[in-house]
Design an enzyme around this catalytic site. Structure first.
Site, PDB file in Angstrom:
ATOM      1  N   LYS A  43      71.845 132.254  42.726  1.00  0.00           N
ATOM      2  CA  LYS A  43      70.957 132.123  41.568  1.00  0.00           C
ATOM      3  C   LYS A  43      71.174 133.240  40.562  1.00  0.00           C
ATOM      4  O   LYS A  43      71.046 133.034  39.367  1.00  0.00           O
ATOM      5  CB  LYS A  43      69.489 132.112  42.005  1.00  0.00           C
ATOM      6  CG  LYS A  43      69.067 130.810  42.648  1.00  0.00           C
ATOM      7  CD  LYS A  43      67.551 130.718  42.673  1.00  0.00           C
ATOM      8  CE  LYS A  43      67.105 129.387  43.274  1.00  0.00           C
ATOM      9  NZ  LYS A  43      65.645 129.328  43.443  1.00  0.00           N
TER      10      LYS A  43
ATOM     11  N   LYS B  32      74.277 112.484  42.391  1.00  0.00           N
ATOM     12  CA  LYS B  32      72.919 112.161  42.822  1.00  0.00           C
ATOM     13  C   LYS B  32      71.960 112.204  41.635  1.00  0.00           C
ATOM     14  O   LYS B  32      72.182 112.921  40.664  1.00  0.00           O
ATOM     15  CB  LYS B  32      72.474 113.074  43.953  1.00  0.00           C
ATOM     16  CG  LYS B  32      72.159 114.480  43.554  1.00  0.00           C
ATOM     17  CD  LYS B  32      71.545 115.252  44.708  1.00  0.00           C
ATOM     18  CE  LYS B  32      70.816 116.469  44.188  1.00  0.00           C
ATOM     19  NZ  LYS B  32      69.380 116.334  44.046  1.00  0.00           N
TER      20      LYS B  32
ATOM     21  N   LYS C  36      66.853 115.856  38.345  1.00  0.00           N
ATOM     22  CA  LYS C  36      66.075 116.228  37.158  1.00  0.00           C
ATOM     23  C   LYS C  36      66.945 116.902  36.128  1.00  0.00           C
ATOM     24  O   LYS C  36      66.898 116.600  34.964  1.00  0.00           O
ATOM     25  CB  LYS C  36      65.031 117.281  37.548  1.00  0.00           C
ATOM     26  CG  LYS C  36      63.778 116.799  38.087  1.00  0.00           C
ATOM     27  CD  LYS C  36      62.761 117.932  38.179  1.00  0.00           C
ATOM     28  CE  LYS C  36      63.211 119.153  38.959  1.00  0.00           C
ATOM     29  NZ  LYS C  36      63.308 118.950  40.403  1.00  0.00           N
TER      30      LYS C  36
HETATM   31  P1  ATP Z   1      67.180 119.989  40.263  1.00  0.00           P
HETATM   32  O1  ATP Z   1      68.110 119.167  39.411  1.00  0.00           O
HETATM   33  O2  ATP Z   1      66.299 120.921  39.474  1.00  0.00           O
HETATM   34  O3  ATP Z   1      67.837 120.603  41.470  1.00  0.00           O
HETATM   35  P2  ATP Z   1      66.362 117.769  41.828  1.00  0.00           P
HETATM   36  O4  ATP Z   1      66.199 116.504  41.065  1.00  0.00           O
HETATM   37  O5  ATP Z   1      67.644 117.950  42.586  1.00  0.00           O
HETATM   38  O6  ATP Z   1      66.118 118.934  40.819  1.00  0.00           O
HETATM   39  P3  ATP Z   1      64.806 119.221  43.712  1.00  0.00           P
HETATM   40  O7  ATP Z   1      63.555 119.850  43.163  1.00  0.00           O
HETATM   41  O8  ATP Z   1      66.059 120.036  43.883  1.00  0.00           O
HETATM   42  O9  ATP Z   1      65.141 117.933  42.799  1.00  0.00           O
HETATM   43  O10 ATP Z   1      64.496 118.533  45.093  1.00  0.00           O
HETATM   44  C1  ATP Z   1      63.186 118.183  45.547  1.00  0.00           C
HETATM   45  C2  ATP Z   1      63.350 117.349  46.799  1.00  0.00           C
HETATM   46  O11 ATP Z   1      63.907 116.066  46.447  1.00  0.00           O
HETATM   47  C3  ATP Z   1      64.322 117.942  47.835  1.00  0.00           C
HETATM   48  O12 ATP Z   1      63.793 117.680  49.116  1.00  0.00           O
HETATM   49  C4  ATP Z   1      65.600 117.155  47.609  1.00  0.00           C
HETATM   50  O13 ATP Z   1      66.389 117.062  48.787  1.00  0.00           O
HETATM   51  C5  ATP Z   1      65.090 115.791  47.191  1.00  0.00           C
HETATM   52  N1  ATP Z   1      66.032 115.107  46.288  1.00  0.00           N
HETATM   53  C6  ATP Z   1      66.406 115.526  45.067  1.00  0.00           C
HETATM   54  N2  ATP Z   1      67.246 114.657  44.492  1.00  0.00           N
HETATM   55  C7  ATP Z   1      67.420 113.646  45.380  1.00  0.00           C
HETATM   56  C8  ATP Z   1      68.188 112.426  45.393  1.00  0.00           C
HETATM   57  N3  ATP Z   1      68.915 112.069  44.337  1.00  0.00           N
HETATM   58  N4  ATP Z   1      68.125 111.625  46.471  1.00  0.00           N
HETATM   59  C9  ATP Z   1      67.365 111.972  47.537  1.00  0.00           C
HETATM   60  N5  ATP Z   1      66.627 113.105  47.613  1.00  0.00           N
HETATM   61  C10 ATP Z   1      66.653 113.933  46.551  1.00  0.00           C
HETATM   62 MG    MG Z   2      68.197 119.950  43.484  1.00  0.00          MG
END
Ligand code: ATP
Ligand code: MG
Length: 332
Positions: free
Chosen positions: A112, A195, A198
């Site tokens: 980070k 995947k 966000k």
């Molecule tokens: P960022 O882009 O900020 O990393 P993110 O969309 O990846 O955000 P996180 O906050 O990192 O979301 O993850 C929150 C939870 O959702 C975690 O348990 C992560 O494993 C799950 N998760 C995130 N994206 C996916 C996905 N595309 N499919 C399944 N699980 C997901």
């Molecule tokens: Mg993530």
């Protein structure tokens, strides 16, 4: 019922379908088998800059989505980390038994801080894993359900628990890392080899659980597929169709081969209509409930206050024991 503790980030403005199917659905299931403590880690959130008004709004919004998505505040303890001051208090004590070198070896800090340079990174970010150890150890859990990326942090929590117990007398249960089976992994609708995320997905690649049904349907209908016409599960050659099949399979709890058999001779359009209907049917009630909860922030805050109170019953007992063992003079 065994106790587990899990932190859930205040995730942007809305959870997306990946967060919901990959994570929240599993938390909801786990609350039946476990005495679950779920918290929204706002103290962790400020280890990087946050807009104050936004942080507050997101914390409420995230809590509302968790409740609407099925976290039952009667079964589980759902609270906001900063409402339970014992987290910060125990973190201080643990900071004082953590080696500087030991903290320096945490790879997440290295990752980070690499972006902005270590000079720019906060001391809070450096000591984040120690706060996480406090989050866990306060509740004396048997286990900590985490993704594989958090294994090192749970290892630190275990080390600190053992060190404290050895140095001052037993105050902590040494928790196990319960490395979670991968939940459903959902891919970007426009770019189905990455995947859904966000931060990385374009708006059209995402389905947020707060999107209205029209938007959801439009996005699924314009999901990228391929120029072939056969509905088959083939991650390498048909990532778009495969993603849609997996979404449908997870939502309807139907095995993929059964779905595929049912689509023989049908076109992508049929599949998309069914996926859109299944997604809308699942997230529409969550959206409605979330908006209701947000419409009455006083009631939502009361639910969170109750959660904090339940959490403090456990956390304050642990902290009192720790304060006593390290030799702090009791407040008369
Ligand atoms: P960022 O882009 O900020 O990393 P993110 O969309 O990846 O955000 P996180 O906050 O990192 O979301 O993850 C929150 C939870 O959702 C975690 O348990 C992560 O494993 C799950 N998760 C995130 N994206 C996916 C996905 N595309 N499919 C399944 N699980 C997901
Ligand atoms: Mg993530």
């Amino acid at each position: 019922r065994q106790r587990v503790v899990s932190g859930m980030q205040p995730s942007g403005d809305s959870l997306h379908l990946g967060n919901y199917l990959g994570a929240l659905v599993n938390w909801v299931k786990s609350q039946d088998e476990h005495d679950a403590f779920f918290f929204i880690p706002d103290l962790h959130a400020i280890t990087v800059p946050q807009d104050p008004a936004e942080l507050r709004a997101r914390t409420r919004k995230t809590a509302a989505q968790y409740i609407a998505g099925g976290i039952d505040v009667e079964k589980s303890t759902l609270f906001v980390q900063s409402h339970v001051p014992e987290h910060a208090q125990l973190a201080w004590v643990l900071n004082c038994i953590t080696g500087f070198g030991e903290a320096s070896r945490m790879t997440q800090f290295k990752d980070k801080s690499a972006k902005g340079g270590q000079e720019a990174a906060s001391v809070g970010l450096f000591t984040y894993p120690v706060l996480m150890a406090a989050d866990i150890l306060l509740y004396q859990p048997h286990g900590v359900p985490v993704g594989d990326d958090q294994r090192q942090h749970v290892e630190l929590a275990r080390d600190l628990a053992q060190r404290f117990n050895h140095r001052y007398g037993k105050a902590f249960t040494v928790p196990q890392a319960l490395i979670q089976k991968e939940g459903a992994r959902i891919y970007d609708l426009q770019n189905p080899t990455s995947k859904m995320s966000k931060s990385a997905s374009s708006p059209n690649g995402l389905i947020n659980i707060l999107d209205d049904s029209k938007t959801v349907t439009k996005r699924i209908k314009s999901a990228v597929t391929d120029t072939d016409t056969v509905i088959a599960h083939d991650r390498a050659n048909k990532p778009g169709v495969t993603n849609l099949l997996e979404i449908l399979s997870t939502l309807t709890e139907t095995p993929i081969p059964d779905l595929v058999a049912g689509y023989e001779g049908k076109m992508y359009g049929h599949l998309k209509v069914d996926v859109a209907e299944a997604v809308v049917a699942r997230i529409e009630p969550i959206r409605t409930r979330t908006l209701e909860l947000l419409d009455d922030p006083a009631e939502l805050d009361r639910l969170l206050a109750r959660g904090a109170e339940k959490a403090r019953e456990v956390a304050s007992a642990t902290l009192a024991d720790v304060y006593d063992k390290v030799g702090f003079l009791p407040l008369a």
